[in-house]
Design a protein around this motif. Structure first.
Motif, PDB file in Angstrom:
ATOM      1  N   GLU A 171      24.705   6.763  -7.871  1.00 21.39           N
ATOM      2  CA  GLU A 171      24.280   8.139  -7.601  1.00 21.39           C
ATOM      3  C   GLU A 171      25.520   8.948  -7.251  1.00 21.39           C
ATOM      4  O   GLU A 171      25.936   9.029  -6.093  1.00 21.39           O
ATOM      5  N   MET A 172      26.120   9.538  -8.255  1.00 17.66           N
ATOM      6  CA  MET A 172      27.403  10.181  -8.024  1.00 17.66           C
ATOM      7  C   MET A 172      27.285  11.474  -7.223  1.00 17.66           C
ATOM      8  O   MET A 172      28.211  11.881  -6.537  1.00 17.66           O
ATOM      9  N   GLY A 173      26.105  12.098  -7.274  1.00 17.96           N
ATOM     10  CA  GLY A 173      25.871  13.277  -6.435  1.00 17.96           C
ATOM     11  C   GLY A 173      25.946  12.898  -4.966  1.00 17.96           C
ATOM     12  O   GLY A 173      26.553  13.597  -4.147  1.00 17.96           O
ATOM     13  N   PHE A 174      25.355  11.771  -4.640  1.00 14.24           N
ATOM     14  CA  PHE A 174      25.389  11.260  -3.267  1.00 14.24           C
ATOM     15  C   PHE A 174      26.834  10.961  -2.867  1.00 14.24           C
ATOM     16  O   PHE A 174      27.284  11.317  -1.768  1.00 14.24           O
ATOM     17  N   ALA A 175      27.577  10.329  -3.783  1.00 21.00           N
ATOM     18  CA  ALA A 175      28.983  10.003  -3.491  1.00 21.00           C
ATOM     19  C   ALA A 175      29.769  11.276  -3.184  1.00 21.00           C
ATOM     20  O   ALA A 175      30.522  11.345  -2.212  1.00 21.00           O
ATOM     21  N   LYS A 176      29.545  12.302  -4.003  1.00 21.09           N
ATOM     22  CA  LYS A 176      30.282  13.555  -3.781  1.00 21.09           C
ATOM     23  C   LYS A 176      29.900  14.194  -2.459  1.00 21.09           C
ATOM     24  O   LYS A 176      30.723  14.774  -1.779  1.00 21.09           O
ATOM     25  N   ASP A 179      22.714  -1.941  -1.155  1.00 19.80           N
ATOM     26  CA  ASP A 179      22.988  -2.432  -2.510  1.00 19.80           C
ATOM     27  C   ASP A 179      22.022  -1.766  -3.493  1.00 19.80           C
ATOM     28  O   ASP A 179      20.877  -2.177  -3.616  1.00 19.80           O
ATOM     29  N   GLU A 180      22.488  -0.744  -4.154  1.00 21.13           N
ATOM     30  CA  GLU A 180      21.687   0.033  -5.111  1.00 21.13           C
ATOM     31  C   GLU A 180      20.297   0.356  -4.564  1.00 21.13           C
ATOM     32  O   GLU A 180      19.272  -0.005  -5.150  1.00 21.13           O
ATOM     33  N   PRO A 181      20.265   1.068  -3.430  1.00 27.31           N
ATOM     34  CA  PRO A 181      18.986   1.287  -2.744  1.00 27.31           C
ATOM     35  C   PRO A 181      17.999   2.152  -3.512  1.00 27.31           C
ATOM     36  O   PRO A 181      16.811   2.123  -3.200  1.00 27.31           O
ATOM     37  N   THR A 182      18.471   2.898  -4.508  1.00 26.74           N
ATOM     38  CA  THR A 182      17.534   3.783  -5.214  1.00 26.74           C
ATOM     39  C   THR A 182      17.298   3.366  -6.656  1.00 26.74           C
ATOM     40  O   THR A 182      16.528   4.005  -7.365  1.00 26.74           O
ATOM     41  N   SER A 183      17.925   2.270  -7.098  1.00 24.26           N
ATOM     42  CA  SER A 183      17.845   2.028  -8.545  1.00 24.26           C
ATOM     43  C   SER A 183      16.541   1.367  -8.975  1.00 24.26           C
ATOM     44  O   SER A 183      16.256   1.328 -10.166  1.00 24.26           O
ATOM     45  N   ALA A 184      15.712   0.909  -8.022  1.00 23.06           N
ATOM     46  CA  ALA A 184      14.405   0.387  -8.427  1.00 23.06           C
ATOM     47  C   ALA A 184      13.310   1.445  -8.270  1.00 23.06           C
ATOM     48  O   ALA A 184      12.134   1.153  -8.446  1.00 23.06           O
ATOM     49  N   LEU A 185      13.700   2.667  -7.919  1.00 19.35           N
ATOM     50  CA  LEU A 185      12.697   3.687  -7.601  1.00 19.35           C
ATOM     51  C   LEU A 185      12.413   4.595  -8.789  1.00 19.35           C
ATOM     52  O   LEU A 185      13.292   4.883  -9.594  1.00 19.35           O
ATOM     53  N   MET A 242      11.222   9.601  -6.408  1.00 20.08           N
ATOM     54  CA  MET A 242      11.358   9.059  -5.051  1.00 20.08           C
ATOM     55  C   MET A 242      12.804   8.854  -4.629  1.00 20.08           C
ATOM     56  O   MET A 242      13.081   8.490  -3.487  1.00 20.08           O
ATOM     57  N   VAL A 243      13.706   9.056  -5.573  1.00 23.47           N
ATOM     58  CA  VAL A 243      15.116   8.816  -5.263  1.00 23.47           C
ATOM     59  C   VAL A 243      15.580   9.761  -4.157  1.00 23.47           C
ATOM     60  O   VAL A 243      16.246   9.359  -3.207  1.00 23.47           O
ATOM     61  N   LYS A 244      15.159  11.018  -4.258  1.00 19.33           N
ATOM     62  CA  LYS A 244      15.682  12.015  -3.338  1.00 19.33           C
ATOM     63  C   LYS A 244      15.298  11.720  -1.887  1.00 19.33           C
ATOM     64  O   LYS A 244      16.118  11.867  -0.988  1.00 19.33           O
ATOM     65  N   GLU A 245      14.036  11.283  -1.669  1.00 19.67           N
ATOM     66  CA  GLU A 245      13.624  11.052  -0.280  1.00 19.67           C
ATOM     67  C   GLU A 245      14.444   9.943   0.365  1.00 19.67           C
ATOM     68  O   GLU A 245      14.739   9.986   1.563  1.00 19.67           O
ATOM     69  N   VAL A 246      14.838   8.961  -0.436  1.00 17.42           N
ATOM     70  CA  VAL A 246      15.653   7.871   0.120  1.00 17.42           C
ATOM     71  C   VAL A 246      17.099   8.346   0.327  1.00 17.42           C
ATOM     72  O   VAL A 246      17.704   8.100   1.376  1.00 17.42           O
ATOM     73  N   LEU A 247      17.626   9.071  -0.653  1.00 19.74           N
ATOM     74  CA  LEU A 247      18.992   9.598  -0.485  1.00 19.74           C
ATOM     75  C   LEU A 247      19.069  10.552   0.705  1.00 19.74           C
ATOM     76  O   LEU A 247      20.038  10.533   1.466  1.00 19.74           O
ATOM     77  N   GLN A 285       0.822  -1.218   0.000  1.00 17.26           N
ATOM     78  CA  GLN A 285       0.000   0.000   0.000  1.00 17.26           C
ATOM     79  C   GLN A 285       0.852   1.263   0.000  1.00 17.26           C
ATOM     80  O   GLN A 285       0.347   2.360   0.213  1.00 17.26           O
ATOM     81  N   MET A 286       2.163   1.090  -0.207  1.00 14.76           N
ATOM     82  CA  MET A 286       3.062   2.250  -0.117  1.00 14.76           C
ATOM     83  C   MET A 286       3.840   2.435  -1.408  1.00 14.76           C
ATOM     84  O   MET A 286       4.003   1.499  -2.186  1.00 14.76           O
ATOM     85  N   SER A 287       4.381   3.639  -1.573  1.00 17.31           N
ATOM     86  CA  SER A 287       5.243   3.893  -2.735  1.00 17.31           C
ATOM     87  C   SER A 287       6.598   3.204  -2.518  1.00 17.31           C
ATOM     88  O   SER A 287       6.946   2.822  -1.392  1.00 17.31           O
ATOM     89  N   GLY A 288       7.344   3.071  -3.619  1.00 18.60           N
ATOM     90  CA  GLY A 288       8.677   2.468  -3.516  1.00 18.60           C
ATOM     91  C   GLY A 288       9.594   3.227  -2.564  1.00 18.60           C
ATOM     92  O   GLY A 288      10.311   2.627  -1.767  1.00 18.60           O
ATOM     93  N   GLY A 289       9.515   4.552  -2.635  1.00 19.31           N
ATOM     94  CA  GLY A 289      10.379   5.359  -1.765  1.00 19.31           C
ATOM     95  C   GLY A 289      10.031   5.152  -0.297  1.00 19.31           C
ATOM     96  O   GLY A 289      10.912   5.060   0.567  1.00 19.31           O
TER      97      GLY A 289
END
Ligand SMILES: Nc1ncnc2c1ncn2[C@@H]1O[C@H](COP(=O)(O)OP(=O)(O)OP(=O)(O)O)[C@@H](O)[C@H]1O
Ligand SMILES: [Mg+2]
Length: 247
Positions: A201-206, A167-173, A177-182, A142-146
């Motif tokens: 997510e290279m922005g996250f890495a930086k 392990d690639e926590p945002t690549s199925a989103l 919704m990527v931002k809320e998880v990052l 009943q919830m979104s992927g994020g």
């Protein structure tokens, strides 16, 4: 050699799937509070490497030491290691027939022998931290992927892990919704959690990584600060990889 300050030490790790040599002579020390981003082409062994740290994969040669608990090829201390290490997967891996709250209290109740009341209070605290306390009685479907991924993070945190693996926590989103998880992961990093994150997510890495580890064909071929890795990749294969993903 094992670094005395390391919370995770991987020493001479080799693993085969049958005759396929998937991890080759991996050495990696992770300091307490350190945040490492692991990247590299598909099939390079990133998932296999972090799954070994959590004893989800066996290996044939080498040692993995997590907070002084040694995991040899025989994986004798699996339960002890898993108590220290939380893992978040690409596809959330929540139990679909359990509510969010039940997903988050299952391990504390059954593995740590926490009372139901205490486990629920603790779970609510973590659901507040990932900003979805109001979803506690919903089922994952009943919830979104994020939202599901944030539940998965909260669930891992309920065991008070010393290290978190992603392990690639945002690549199925979906992209929105990527931002809320990052953001949740950035909060965790800022609180001092030791993190190993497989991500592109290279922005996250930086923003949060102390180090970027680049893998290819089962080997770590480069390990550097994000600033050096992105500005000045040393290896032709990391240069090629970056030119492909940063287009
Ligand atoms: N259970 C298995 N049995 C046999 N081979 C496997 C198994 N799991 C993974 N492999 C192989 O090992 C190699 C490394 O896989 P792994 O999943 O670790 O790569 P990865 O770097 O995480 O790739 P991706 O970016 O696509 O997730 C691949 O060639 C894969 O096909
Ligand atoms: Mg993978």
């Amino acid at each position: 050699m094992k670094d005395a300050d390391a919370i995770v030490s991987i020493i001479g790790l080799n693993k085969w799937f049958g005759s396929f040599h998937v991890l080759r002579d991996i050495d990696l020390d992770v300091a307490r509070g350190e945040r490492i981003v692991i990247c590299g082409p598909s099939g390079s062994g990133k998932s296999t490497l972090i799954r070994c740290i959590n004893a989800l994969e066996e290996f044939q040669e080498g040692r993995i030491v997590v907070d002084e608990i040694e995991l040899g090829p025989n994986l004798r201390r699996v339960d002890e290691v898993r108590r220290e290490v939380g893992m978040v997967f690409q596809n959330f891996n929540l139990f679909p027939h359990l509510t969010v709250l039940e997903n988050c209290t299952l391990a504390p109740i059954w593995v740590r022998n926490t009372s139901k009341k205490e486990a629920e209070a603790a779970a609510m605290k973590f659901l507040e931290r990932v900003k979805i306390p109001d979803q506690a009685n919903k089922y994952p479907g009943q919830m979104s992927g994020g939202q599901q991924q944030r539940v998965a993070i909260a669930r891992a945190l309920t065991m008070n892990p010393k290290v978190m693996l992603f392990d690639e926590p945002t690549s199925a989103l979906d992209p929105e919704m990527v931002k809320e998880v990052l953001d949740t992961m950035v909060d965790l990093a800022e609180e001092g959690m030791t993190m190993l994150v497989v991500t592109h997510e290279m922005g996250f890495a930086k923003e949060i990584a102390n180090r970027v580890v680049f893998m290819d064909e089962g080997q770590i071929i480069e390990s550097n600060t994000p600033a050096s890795f992105f500005a000045n990749p040393q290896h032709p294969r990391s240069q090629l990889f970056l030119s492909q993903i940063l287009r």
